[in-house]
Design an enzyme around this catalytic site. Structure first.
Site, PDB file in Angstrom:
ATOM      1  N   CYS A 120     120.948  45.978  10.178  1.00 17.79           N
ATOM      2  CA  CYS A 120     121.934  46.769   9.434  1.00 17.79           C
ATOM      3  C   CYS A 120     123.312  46.682  10.079  1.00 17.79           C
ATOM      4  O   CYS A 120     123.511  47.173  11.185  1.00 17.79           O
ATOM      5  CB  CYS A 120     121.468  48.215   9.367  1.00 17.79           C
ATOM      6  SG  CYS A 120     122.664  49.298   8.612  1.00 17.79           S
ATOM      7  N   ASP A 171     107.442  40.902  21.929  1.00 17.90           N
ATOM      8  CA  ASP A 171     107.794  40.196  23.166  1.00 17.90           C
ATOM      9  C   ASP A 171     107.424  40.956  24.439  1.00 17.90           C
ATOM     10  O   ASP A 171     107.470  40.391  25.516  1.00 17.90           O
ATOM     11  CB  ASP A 171     109.318  39.939  23.228  1.00 17.90           C
ATOM     12  CG  ASP A 171     109.762  38.995  22.132  1.00 17.90           C
ATOM     13  OD1 ASP A 171     108.910  38.263  21.601  1.00 17.90           O
ATOM     14  OD2 ASP A 171     110.965  38.979  21.811  1.00 17.90           O
ATOM     15  N   VAL A 217     103.899  33.145  12.808  1.00 19.86           N
ATOM     16  CA  VAL A 217     102.470  33.473  12.823  1.00 19.86           C
ATOM     17  C   VAL A 217     102.227  34.600  13.832  1.00 19.86           C
ATOM     18  O   VAL A 217     101.421  35.495  13.619  1.00 19.86           O
ATOM     19  CB  VAL A 217     101.668  32.222  13.262  1.00 19.86           C
ATOM     20  CG1 VAL A 217     100.256  32.587  13.641  1.00 19.86           C
ATOM     21  CG2 VAL A 217     101.674  31.193  12.145  1.00 19.86           C
ATOM     22  N   GLN A 218     102.980  34.559  14.940  1.00 23.09           N
ATOM     23  CA  GLN A 218     102.753  35.518  16.022  1.00 23.09           C
ATOM     24  C   GLN A 218     103.068  36.950  15.615  1.00 23.09           C
ATOM     25  O   GLN A 218     102.559  37.889  16.209  1.00 23.09           O
ATOM     26  CB  GLN A 218     103.612  35.144  17.236  1.00 23.09           C
ATOM     27  CG  GLN A 218     103.201  33.825  17.836  1.00 23.09           C
ATOM     28  CD  GLN A 218     104.287  33.244  18.719  1.00 23.09           C
ATOM     29  OE1 GLN A 218     104.394  33.572  19.877  1.00 23.09           O
ATOM     30  NE2 GLN A 218     105.117  32.373  18.164  1.00 23.09           N
ATOM     31  N   VAL A 259      80.048  45.668  27.590  1.00 23.36           N
ATOM     32  CA  VAL A 259      80.704  46.116  26.368  1.00 23.36           C
ATOM     33  C   VAL A 259      80.691  47.640  26.258  1.00 23.36           C
ATOM     34  O   VAL A 259      81.549  48.222  25.604  1.00 23.36           O
ATOM     35  CB  VAL A 259      80.049  45.525  25.087  1.00 23.36           C
ATOM     36  CG1 VAL A 259      80.178  44.018  25.067  1.00 23.36           C
ATOM     37  CG2 VAL A 259      78.607  45.947  24.942  1.00 23.36           C
ATOM     38  N   GLY A 307      74.682  52.219  24.533  1.00 27.59           N
ATOM     39  CA  GLY A 307      73.714  53.039  25.262  1.00 27.59           C
ATOM     40  C   GLY A 307      74.030  54.497  24.964  1.00 27.59           C
ATOM     41  O   GLY A 307      74.232  54.875  23.815  1.00 27.59           O
ATOM     42  N   GLU A 335      74.553  54.543  19.123  1.00 31.07           N
ATOM     43  CA  GLU A 335      73.118  54.308  18.958  1.00 31.07           C
ATOM     44  C   GLU A 335      72.222  55.395  19.573  1.00 31.07           C
ATOM     45  O   GLU A 335      71.161  55.683  19.047  1.00 31.07           O
ATOM     46  CB  GLU A 335      72.728  52.930  19.521  1.00 31.07           C
ATOM     47  CG  GLU A 335      73.151  52.710  20.965  1.00 31.07           C
ATOM     48  CD  GLU A 335      72.867  51.292  21.492  1.00 31.07           C
ATOM     49  OE1 GLU A 335      72.263  50.509  20.737  1.00 31.07           O
ATOM     50  OE2 GLU A 335      73.228  50.987  22.634  1.00 31.07           O
ATOM     51  N   GLN A 373      78.211  41.972  21.362  1.00 33.60           N
ATOM     52  CA  GLN A 373      78.203  41.350  22.692  1.00 33.60           C
ATOM     53  C   GLN A 373      78.716  39.913  22.657  1.00 33.60           C
ATOM     54  O   GLN A 373      78.908  39.292  23.684  1.00 33.60           O
ATOM     55  CB  GLN A 373      76.779  41.331  23.258  1.00 33.60           C
ATOM     56  CG  GLN A 373      76.352  42.663  23.819  1.00 33.60           C
ATOM     57  CD  GLN A 373      74.938  42.641  24.378  1.00 33.60           C
ATOM     58  OE1 GLN A 373      74.279  41.612  24.400  1.00 33.60           O
ATOM     59  NE2 GLN A 373      74.472  43.786  24.808  1.00 33.60           N
TER      60      GLN A 373
END
Length: 787
Positions: free
Chosen positions: A93, A170, A303-304, A534, A580, A634, A669
């Site tokens: 702007c 960046d 693309v980044q 994980v 877990g 889980e 995993q």
């Protein structure tokens, strides 16, 4: 840091936004995750009873006014969490740079009673906001003189509060470890590099990749670390005179070592030590002329900036958005404009202008050729990355290496986690550089007992950073039943130190080995563990290698599921995650995917809670958002299984919504490690190997290594802002061994965030926030947890 004696805890319920109006705008270059920040600001603002406005098209919309400034509702920001870029638009702007433009902008805000601005953008946008704030009272007086507003308005809207969030791929802003969008941009770069590696491998090619970063080499540096590039060019650290020769020597050595491909990464702002640009074309021509290698240039370009935000960016932006609203509620005419930022793993507030000045200092240092200073000003995280890269990328000739005659064994224990291989690579290369012989143990403690152990060289771990799973092989078996055999192997191979990369079993394994020290002298050696699982359930560390990759898998899957649900309308999905007994994946996955609820073991729930969730979803179906997402860990409850919750929701939702369930399973995993896990794994493992070298020197007496104190068996973890070595014996008291989780977990503090953003009434302890800190020029020694 505050003392415990300090005030009573501070709860956000006691902060009200009633009567306040907050406007949010995005400005400058877009970045993935801006939408998550916008969503969090809008919902938190509405939650505390403030009015919230969008300003479309950045400052241009503020100057143009009209329908560029619109009040928004809760539903306005639905479904934008997973969208890249910014849905409210961003524009450069010109007119806001003039006083006339700012005068018009002030009028537009005052007419709507807006005196709180949340600006998401780069340093230019934030500097503009600060100037606007400083001029505010003068602008209002001028408007009153011109008869555009009355004296009453001048009094009523006397002060403008500003909070900034840095959205920039960046990562070029001082004061924050990560800016919104950086992690996602790294995801894009790494996806491309992984893809290019396969074709380069086929044709024995050299690839020169140009990545964004006109003034900041962060993206180039971290992606070079994450893919094991042969050479990297960044503006902060120009190569020495004669770099052309050393680079070509390095490339041809790598070819001679049977390496079929070379990757060179160039930041678009790369320069040599005379401040002359180094372009990707120039690098390509050099390689072709001098070496005759088949060379290709790939310029990643925009693309980044694109694609969906990563889980990290969504969580970061959501945390920052909520913190920004808190900062606006607490702002007074005397507090300086601040930016909310991230330090290690904590949200902090910093004075906006201090950050901007420091950011400009870096540029000045580079312009004047003070490059070491520039690197230091970039902050600890940047410096760490650079040092690790230098350590791992160049193999020193054998003649130059010290010889220590120590043998160090490296093994993986527990379930596979993405990033384990990056950690093994870093450990091997740092160990070799320190002069040790490194032995790789295949298949964990079980393989150790069977003598599956071999010496491993620098070249053996080339290309490992991008591989998922565990190349060495990993088992959950604990060492207790093999003590005799493992001790034999350690004696036979003369192993003087152990580095274990793994999850909860690795921690238990080290406890067992240190307990066996009285019986076996062989275990009286330095041992260190690097957490990789994980589940992120290892005591002593806020993060473990592999959790970020799993979180991204969960988030991606939830995005797809949400999309399918918005097609069918009135559908609720119950999704079961791993972990877990640890609710990290379910809770953070819910935050990143914009779920309605997450059931976890750490926060007990009963049938009334389930009932309330069903009613909440029934209400939601009456709005324009006709879908629901519920995550369940889980093991959160042995009776309220995924099937039970699915059947309960199906029955209770009859006629209002239907239900589907989905168990994500082992895909959590697998997969190629995310940039975060590659980088975290590489840095933390390099540091662990340096600790081993130090301990070996300390414990070497009369021709042998003997270490039997608690502090010679450590776990290296990230705690709040720092990487710390903690004796495993001391972590015992912090562990719930039955459920295999730490007794206290930092991320439970973020639990209310998810509930607020899903519109539940909740209590939220905000005692940690609200302290304005200062941008510290950290002393060199300060070790940072910054990734």
């Amino acid at each position: 840091s505050r003392s415990a004696m300090d005030h009573q805890p501070k709860f956000f319920e006691n902060l009200s936004g009633a009567g306040k109006a907050i406007a949010v705008l995005t400005s400058g270059g877009d970045a993935q995750g801006m939408n998550a920040a916008v969503r969090a600001v809008v919902r938190m603002g509405i939650y505390v009873n403030a009015k919230v406005y969008f300003i479309y098209e950045g400052y241009q919309g503020m100057v143009d006014g009209g329908d560029n400034i619109v009040e928004v509702s809760w539903e306005s920001v639905s479904s934008i969490l997973q969208v890249g870029g910014t849905v409210i638009g961003s524009a450069r702007c010109k007119s806001f740079r003039t006083r006339e433009g700012r005068l018009q902008a002030a009028l537009n805000l005052v007419q709507r009673g807006i005196t709180n601005l949340c600006v998401i953008g780069g340093d230019g946008s934030l500097t503009g906001a600060n100037l606007f704030r400083e001029e505010w009272s003068g602008l209002l007086e001028e408007l009153a003189q011109k008869g555009k507003i009355d004296a009453e308005a001048v009094k009523k809207y006397a002060y403008l509060n500003i909070v900034g969030m840095v959205g920039s791929i960046d990562n070029d802003f001082c004061g924050t470890d990560m800016t919104i969008g950086t992690d996602s941009a790294l995801h894009r770069i790494i996806e491309v590099v992984d893809a290019i590696m396969t074709t380069a491998q086929s044709h024995q090619r050299t690839f020169v990749l140009e990545v964004m970063g006109r003034h900041c080499g962060y993206l180039a540096l971290v992606s070079a670390l994450a893919c094991g590039a042969d050479w990297v060019f960044i503006p902060e650290y120009p190569p020495e005179e004669g770099w052309e020769d050393s680079m070509c020597v390095k490339l041809s050595e790598n070819r001679a070592r049977k390496k079929r491909l070379n990757i060179i990464i160039v930041a678009e702002g790369a320069i040599d030590c005379h401040n002359k640009p180094i372009t990707s074309e120039k690098v390509k021509d050099l390689v072709v002329q001098r070496l005759g290698f088949d060379t290709r240039v790939t310029i990643l370009g925009h693309v980044q900036r694109g694609g969906t935000p990563s889980a990290f960016d969504r969580i970061l932006a959501s945390r920052m958005g909520v913190e920004a609203v808190l900062a606006l509620l607490e702002a007074t005419p005397d507090t300086p404009a601040c930016v909310v930022s991230l330090s290690g793993n904590q949200s902090v507030r910093l004075p906006l202008m201090e950050c901007v000045q420091m950011t400009q200092e870096v540029q000045k240092a580079m312009d004047e050729g003070r490059f070491l200073e520039a690197v230091r000003l970039r902050g600890r995280s940047f410096e760490n990355n650079l040092n690790t890269y230098k350590l791992l990328s160049h193999k020193r000739p054998d003649a130059e290496l010290p010889k220590t005659n120590f043998n160090v064994a490296v093994l993986n224990v527990g379930a596979p986690a993405a990033g384990m291989n990056a950690a093994v690579r870093a450990a091997v290369r740092v160990g070799l550089t320190e002069g040790h012989k490194i032995f790789a143990v295949i298949d964990g403690f079980e393989g150790f007992a069977r003598g599956k152990i071999k010496e491993i060289s620098w070249g053996d771990v080339g290309g490992w950073t991008g591989q998922g799973g565990s190349i060495l092989g990993t088992k959950r078996t604990l060492p207790a039943k093999y003590l005799e055999k493992i001790a034999d192997q350690m004696r036979t191979n003369n192993i003087n130190a152990l580095m274990v990369i793994g999850g909860f079993e690795a921690y238990l394994g080290l406890l067992e080995l240190s307990a066996a020290r009285e019986k076996y002298d062989e275990f009286c050696v330095p041992m260190v563990m690097v957490p990789a699982t994980v589940s992120n359930n290892v005591p002593g560390s806020d993060f473990s290698i592999g959790a970020d990759t799993a979180l991204n898998t969960i988030t991606d899957t939830c995005d797809r599921i949400k999309q399918s649900a918005s097609g069918t309308k009135r559908r609720v999905f119950i999704i079961e995650t791993m972990g877990g007994y640890c609710g990290y994946l379910a809770n953070m996955g819910a935050l990143a995917a914009g779920a309605d609820a997450a059931y976890i073991f750490e926060e007990q729930f009963d049938i009334r809670e389930l009932q309330a969730n069903v009613e909440h979803l029934t209400e939601k179906m009456k709005t324009s958002i006709q879908r629901g997402l519920v995550l369940r860990n889980e093991n959160c409850n042995e009776n309220y299984t995924t099937d039970f919750i699915y059947q309960l929701y199906s029955e209770e939702g009859k006629g209002v919504f239907d239900c589907r369930k989905n168990v994500l399973g082992h895909m959590q995993q697998g997969g190629a490690p995310s940039p975060f896990d590659r980088n975290f794994g590489t840095k933390i493992s390099a540091k662990a190997m340096q600790w081993i070298s130090k301990k070996l020197k300390e414990t070497y007496r009369k021709g042998k290594v003997f270490a039997n104190t608690d502090d010679s068996v450590c776990l290296l973890g990230m705690r709040r802002r720092n990487l710390v070595f903690q004796p495993v014996a001391e972590l015992k008291s912090e562990t719930d061994f039955v459920h295999r989780i730490p007794k206290e977990q930092w991320w439970l503090k973020l639990r209310p965030l998810m509930k607020i953003l899903a519109k539940y009434k909740t209590s939220y302890d905000v005692s940690d926030s609200g302290q304005l800190e200062h941008v510290a020029m950290l002393p060199k020694e300060a070790e940072s947890g910054a990734i």
